[in-house]
Scaffold this active site. Sequence first.
Site, short mmCIF file in Angstrom:
data_model
loop_
_atom_site.label_atom_id
_atom_site.label_comp_id
_atom_site.label_asym_id
_atom_site.label_seq_id
_atom_site.Cartn_x
_atom_site.Cartn_y
_atom_site.Cartn_z
N ASP A 289 60.48 39.31 42.27
CA ASP A 289 59.52 40.16 42.98
C ASP A 289 58.89 39.43 44.15
O ASP A 289 58.51 40.04 45.15
CB ASP A 289 58.40 40.61 42.02
N HIS B 175 47.33 40.32 43.38
CA HIS B 175 47.96 39.88 42.12
C HIS B 175 48.12 38.37 42.00
O HIS B 175 48.34 37.87 40.90
CB HIS B 175 49.34 40.52 41.97
N GLY C 61 53.70 40.03 41.73
CA GLY C 61 53.63 41.34 42.35
C GLY C 61 53.63 41.34 43.86
O GLY C 61 52.80 42.00 44.49
N ASP D 51 43.93 50.36 45.08
CA ASP D 51 45.38 50.25 44.95
C ASP D 51 45.80 50.91 43.64
O ASP D 51 45.03 50.95 42.69
CB ASP D 51 45.73 48.75 44.94
N HIS E 230 47.84 49.76 41.57
CA HIS E 230 48.01 48.70 40.58
C HIS E 230 46.67 48.02 40.28
O HIS E 230 45.82 47.89 41.17
CB HIS E 230 49.00 47.65 41.08
N ASP F 291 49.35 52.47 48.14
CA ASP F 291 50.36 52.97 47.21
C ASP F 291 49.77 53.98 46.23
O ASP F 291 50.49 54.53 45.40
CB ASP F 291 51.03 51.82 46.44
N TYR G 24 54.17 51.45 50.12
CA TYR G 24 55.60 51.20 50.27
C TYR G 24 56.36 52.34 50.94
O TYR G 24 57.55 52.20 51.17
CB TYR G 24 56.19 50.84 48.90
#
Length: 497
Positions: free
Chosen positions: A107, A149, A157, A184, A186, A272, A311
């Site tokens: 990643d 992250h 991440g 976000d 996440h 995102d 993304y």
Amino acid sequence: MESGGNSLPSGSDGVKRKVSYFYDPEVGNYYYGQGHPMKPHRIRMTHALLAHYGLLQHMQVLKPAPAKDRDLCKFHADDYVDFLRGITPEAQQDQLRQLKRFNVGEDCPVFDGLYSFCQTYAGGSVGGAVKLNHGVCDIAINWAGGLHHAKKCEASGFCYVNDIVLAILELLKVHERVLYVDIDIHHGDGVEEAFYATDRVMTVSFHKFGDYFPGTGDIRDIGYGKGKYYSLNVPLDDGIDDESYMSLFKPIMGKVMEVFRPGAVVLQCGADSLSGDRLGCFNLSIKGHAECVKYMRSFNVPLLMLGGGGYTIRNVARCWCYETGVALGMELEDKMPQHEYYEYFGPDYTLHVAPSNMENKNFRDLLDDIRSKLLDNLSKLQHAPSVPFQERPPDTELHQRDEDQDDKDERWGPDSDTELDDYSNPVPGRVKREYIEVDRNDSGNYHKHSDRGRDLDMPFKENASSKVSVVVPMAVDEPSIKEEQDISKEVSDQRLR
């Protein structure tokens, strides 16, 4: 409602703010690799929209100084920073053990200019914090930042260096309390872990929770020790729309501002969480996403706005352009002006996109339960924590050249960005820009805010059993060895639930 902290003199929400915007023209040249969803090119697309909507002429446009090794080591381990500085695509086959140790390679791939990329986006976030600390601006923006992250000793991440933690540490030199807000999709795990055991920083994350990266962010994760109830997690399900999101965001953040009374706010604006994101599963419109920015702006507290995930890059550029307008107090036309990336935005060529008809799995009783639990946790914080006046780390000075001293009226004109992406030429001289040298100087002082200084030296101690990096405010409430062991066990147990 009292916004607390260091309220700005800007007045009501409709009044213009002084905005400093950080952008390095080279940032769009970095490339994670074929097929990788993270594309720094989105930052260049955002900048092009800002230029053609005429927003640059209303902001202080700054080129950040790259963060130095010693800046990154304020949070990250020395050997990890050394690794990032030395690793190259050609040499990675000879360092497989190190790649595994630091979680680099899948990643978080090795690519050309990796360390320079980290220095650039971290430099913008720390530079924004410095600007806010000096009172130069009301709002600072770094769309290249927000990589939430990254951990003390490893990448995660798509994130290598945690610019957010570094910026918060800079803000803590002047402000007793700093609030971190993450929208976000996440969970903002790297930032939460860094400040899990302190009441100096409150972290609030709104995120998809369940079988979803990084798997953390349960509503029961609330902090530990002095930091108990200073971590708030808002776990959400697929398809959440603007109305459902705001039914949580505004009451929770309103209560946070009332109880915690931060001196500064850091807002991670990961895109995102927008409808139609390549990796996301929420259904927010750009206006719904931006309503979070508008609401946090309304408290008139120094605000650092950062990027993050996102993304479907045409929508990322749309979102961050619109939110820059929100920061400036300017409404933008939906019809998009012609610019070098115009064809990316077809067939409608508009700034806004309609949400989809996907199912909203966030039922009202679930939302009511989440809101009730979090407001109850906040009610257990009787008042904002105070910090005794003690010696603090040296301030970061502003070392810069302001071209406005040469011509105070020259800014971006309607035709000044025609060579925006021609990197054989420098950015046109009419751009209002500065080069901020983020350097630690033992004799430096924040002249405008030095009377508010406190003991802000907050060294990091890594949790051995869970790899959680916990900030412990030393000389204020330093834990005993037994307490550190308790922290280690408690945090490990919570992460395994």
